[in-house]
Write a protein that holds these residues in place. Sequence first.
Motif, PDB file in Angstrom:
ATOM      1  N   PHE A  37       0.524  -0.766  -0.086  1.00 36.90           N
ATOM      2  CA  PHE A  37      -0.235  -0.223   0.012  1.00 36.90           C
ATOM      3  C   PHE A  37       0.778   1.394   0.010  1.00 36.90           C
ATOM      4  N   ARG A  38       0.338   2.217  -0.795  1.00 37.45           N
ATOM      5  CA  ARG A  38       1.299   3.128  -0.347  1.00 37.45           C
ATOM      6  C   ARG A  38       0.587   4.010   0.983  1.00 37.45           C
ATOM      7  N   VAL A  39       1.268   5.324   1.464  1.00 37.96           N
ATOM      8  CA  VAL A  39       0.165   5.590   2.243  1.00 37.96           C
ATOM      9  C   VAL A  39       0.049   7.666   1.894  1.00 37.96           C
ATOM     10  N   ASN A  40      -0.679   8.367   2.174  1.00 34.55           N
ATOM     11  CA  ASN A  40      -1.076   9.680   1.776  1.00 34.55           C
ATOM     12  C   ASN A  40      -0.722  10.675   2.170  1.00 34.55           C
ATOM     13  N   THR A  41       0.367  11.325   1.367  1.00 34.42           N
ATOM     14  CA  THR A  41       0.589  11.959   2.863  1.00 34.42           C
ATOM     15  C   THR A  41       0.299  13.859   2.483  1.00 34.42           C
ATOM     16  N   ARG A  71       4.995  -2.661   2.657  1.00 32.93           N
ATOM     17  CA  ARG A  71       4.501  -4.081   2.862  1.00 32.93           C
ATOM     18  C   ARG A  71       4.308  -3.951   3.834  1.00 32.93           C
ATOM     19  N   ALA A  72       2.528  -4.482   3.827  1.00 30.93           N
ATOM     20  CA  ALA A  72       2.269  -5.206   5.420  1.00 30.93           C
ATOM     21  C   ALA A  72       2.130  -6.762   5.441  1.00 30.93           C
ATOM     22  N   ASN A  73       2.131  -7.246   6.456  1.00 35.83           N
ATOM     23  CA  ASN A  73       2.287  -8.892   6.945  1.00 35.83           C
ATOM     24  C   ASN A  73       0.601  -8.329   8.178  1.00 35.83           C
ATOM     25  N   ARG A  74      -0.061  -9.369   7.664  1.00 29.49           N
ATOM     26  CA  ARG A  74      -1.539  -9.099   8.306  1.00 29.49           C
ATOM     27  C   ARG A  74      -1.129  -9.482   9.413  1.00 29.49           C
ATOM     28  N   LEU A  80      -6.292  -5.391   5.499  1.00 29.03           N
ATOM     29  CA  LEU A  80      -6.334  -4.507   5.535  1.00 29.03           C
ATOM     30  C   LEU A  80      -7.068  -3.529   4.779  1.00 29.03           C
ATOM     31  N   GLY A  81      -7.737  -3.477   4.250  1.00 30.99           N
ATOM     32  CA  GLY A  81      -9.202  -2.632   3.373  1.00 30.99           C
ATOM     33  C   GLY A  81     -10.368  -2.548   4.945  1.00 30.99           C
ATOM     34  N   ALA A  82     -10.291  -3.442   5.236  1.00 35.54           N
ATOM     35  CA  ALA A  82     -11.136  -2.849   6.508  1.00 35.54           C
ATOM     36  C   ALA A  82     -10.530  -1.523   7.964  1.00 35.54           C
ATOM     37  N   THR A  83      -9.428  -1.050   7.354  1.00 34.45           N
ATOM     38  CA  THR A  83      -8.927  -0.398   8.756  1.00 34.45           C
ATOM     39  C   THR A  83      -9.579   0.560   8.743  1.00 34.45           C
ATOM     40  N   VAL A  84      -9.349   1.742   9.892  1.00 33.88           N
ATOM     41  CA  VAL A  84      -9.601   3.177   9.600  1.00 33.88           C
ATOM     42  C   VAL A  84      -8.726   4.148   9.029  1.00 33.88           C
ATOM     43  N   PRO A  85      -8.113   4.204   8.394  1.00 34.64           N
ATOM     44  CA  PRO A  85      -6.989   4.550   7.621  1.00 34.64           C
ATOM     45  C   PRO A  85      -7.096   4.395   6.103  1.00 34.64           C
ATOM     46  N   HIS A  86      -7.805   2.942   6.125  1.00 32.28           N
ATOM     47  CA  HIS A  86      -8.184   2.997   4.826  1.00 32.28           C
ATOM     48  C   HIS A  86      -9.243   3.717   4.180  1.00 32.28           C
ATOM     49  N   LEU A  87     -10.565   3.477   5.139  1.00 32.79           N
ATOM     50  CA  LEU A  87     -11.805   4.235   5.441  1.00 32.79           C
ATOM     51  C   LEU A  87     -11.493   6.185   5.068  1.00 32.79           C
ATOM     52  N   GLY A  89      -9.077   7.582   3.938  1.00 33.11           N
ATOM     53  CA  GLY A  89      -8.857   7.252   2.310  1.00 33.11           C
ATOM     54  C   GLY A  89      -7.152   7.858   2.908  1.00 33.11           C
ATOM     55  N   LEU A  90      -6.360   7.363   4.071  1.00 31.81           N
ATOM     56  CA  LEU A  90      -5.117   7.688   4.481  1.00 31.81           C
ATOM     57  C   LEU A  90      -3.929   6.410   3.522  1.00 31.81           C
ATOM     58  N   ILE A  91      -4.761   5.578   3.530  1.00 33.47           N
ATOM     59  CA  ILE A  91      -3.919   4.264   2.576  1.00 33.47           C
ATOM     60  C   ILE A  91      -4.575   4.072   1.202  1.00 33.47           C
ATOM     61  N   TYR A  92      -3.536   3.312   0.245  1.00 33.85           N
ATOM     62  CA  TYR A  92      -4.149   3.085  -1.501  1.00 33.85           C
ATOM     63  C   TYR A  92      -3.764   1.681  -1.599  1.00 33.85           C
ATOM     64  N   ILE A  93      -4.413   0.781  -1.253  1.00 30.87           N
ATOM     65  CA  ILE A  93      -3.894  -0.491  -1.615  1.00 30.87           C
ATOM     66  C   ILE A  93      -4.185  -1.193  -2.815  1.00 30.87           C
ATOM     67  N   GLN A  94      -2.737  -1.521  -3.009  1.00 28.72           N
ATOM     68  CA  GLN A  94      -2.418  -1.111  -4.445  1.00 28.72           C
ATOM     69  C   GLN A  94      -0.293  -2.342  -5.205  1.00 28.72           C
ATOM     70  N   GLY A  95      -0.741  -3.166  -5.911  1.00 25.55           N
ATOM     71  CA  GLY A  95       0.226  -4.031  -5.826  1.00 25.55           C
ATOM     72  C   GLY A  95       1.540  -3.939  -6.156  1.00 25.55           C
ATOM     73  N   PRO A  96       2.564  -4.357  -5.979  1.00 28.16           N
ATOM     74  CA  PRO A  96       4.040  -3.738  -5.262  1.00 28.16           C
ATOM     75  C   PRO A  96       4.320  -2.983  -7.205  1.00 28.16           C
ATOM     76  N   ILE A  97       4.157  -3.833  -8.609  1.00 30.04           N
ATOM     77  CA  ILE A  97       4.655  -3.670  -9.511  1.00 30.04           C
ATOM     78  C   ILE A  97       3.890  -2.596 -10.298  1.00 30.04           C
TER      79      ILE A  97
END
Length: 315
Positions: A37-41, A71-74, A80-87, A89-97
């Motif tokens: 994921f990326r974090v939203n600066t 990279r997150a270890n569960r 991760l998609g159910a966390t407060v930061p995701h809700l 818009g503080l993180i965006y889940i995206q494939g690494p490449i």
Amino acid sequence: MSRIPVSEDLLALLQSLPDVDVDLYLDAMTRPLPETFRVNTLKLPEEVIVSFLRERGWEVERISWARHAYRANRAEREELGATVPHLFGLIYIQGPISMVPVEALDPRPGERVLDLCAAPGSKSTQIAQLMENSGVLVANDASTERIRPLISNLQRWGVMNCVVTLKDGRYFGKRMRESFDRVLCDVPCSSLGIVMKDWAAAKNYSHGITERVRVLQLSLLLSAYDATSPGGRVVYSTCTIHPLENEWVVSELLSRRSGARVLEFRPEGLKVRRPLEEWSGIRFDPEVAKCFKCYPYDNGGEGFFVALIEKGETR
Ligand SMILES: C[S@@+](CC[C@H](N)C(=O)[O-])C[C@H]1O[C@@H](n2cnc3c(N)ncnc32)[C@H](O)[C@@H]1O
């Protein structure tokens, strides 16, 4: 784990590619992608978001090839998609490449940037963040259904410098020539690099898909190039392994636009594979060797192809 079914055309393609290990490719199809994921600066300082996740039990580690990426270890029982930061818009889940094309584009604050095939917005949100919400980002897509998630992802991410357009990408090269400093051309493709996310792509693949899509891909890349100002940059990317959608498309651009030059791009910490010089009797431009390519089993992520192209003064 047992292997999943693949079409005869896909098997024939894999066997025809001199640098593919067919067993490793088929095994990679059953392996889930790492959670990245990326974090939203644009919303909060990076360390505040990362500390929040760590306090809630997440183990996160930096990724070397993309800014603000982890990279997150569960953690137990929490997605991760159910966390407060995701809700929020503080993180965006995206494939690494999938984070690589925007790193190659390297958009800067204050620029005019076009994302030609933008939905659902993973890369548009990444671009807006690197532009620090300044300048202008045009996020375009041709699909009415996919434009909604694009808009909602841009809103959730707090993007303020973006205009969303619903157009065929071929419009921009004709009607907005030389209007952008940088253009991302992340085209529709046969998706053979992300089969672990989409098994149907492997089961239903036919040579006809590539034959149809490569014509569109080339038109979109020509349009992206024509919409770029002289001295500006274009990134062409696909999540497939097919040489006719990758090496061939870039090679054709080079033969049709004399000012185009491929710049070498090597993301830090990733295994890079040399693009093919020829395939099935077709020779590609030697400049194509500078592109980034990896297969789904190279880096524990998706298979991707990324070309960084500079536009010279001549067409
Ligand atoms: C690989 S996806 C883009 C993914 C997106 N860049 C992201 O990172 O979230 C390709 C997109 O191209 C769009 N598309 C297909 N044909 C198009 C065209 N002629 N012009 C513009 N977009 C098109 C599809 O609707 C799809 O959303």
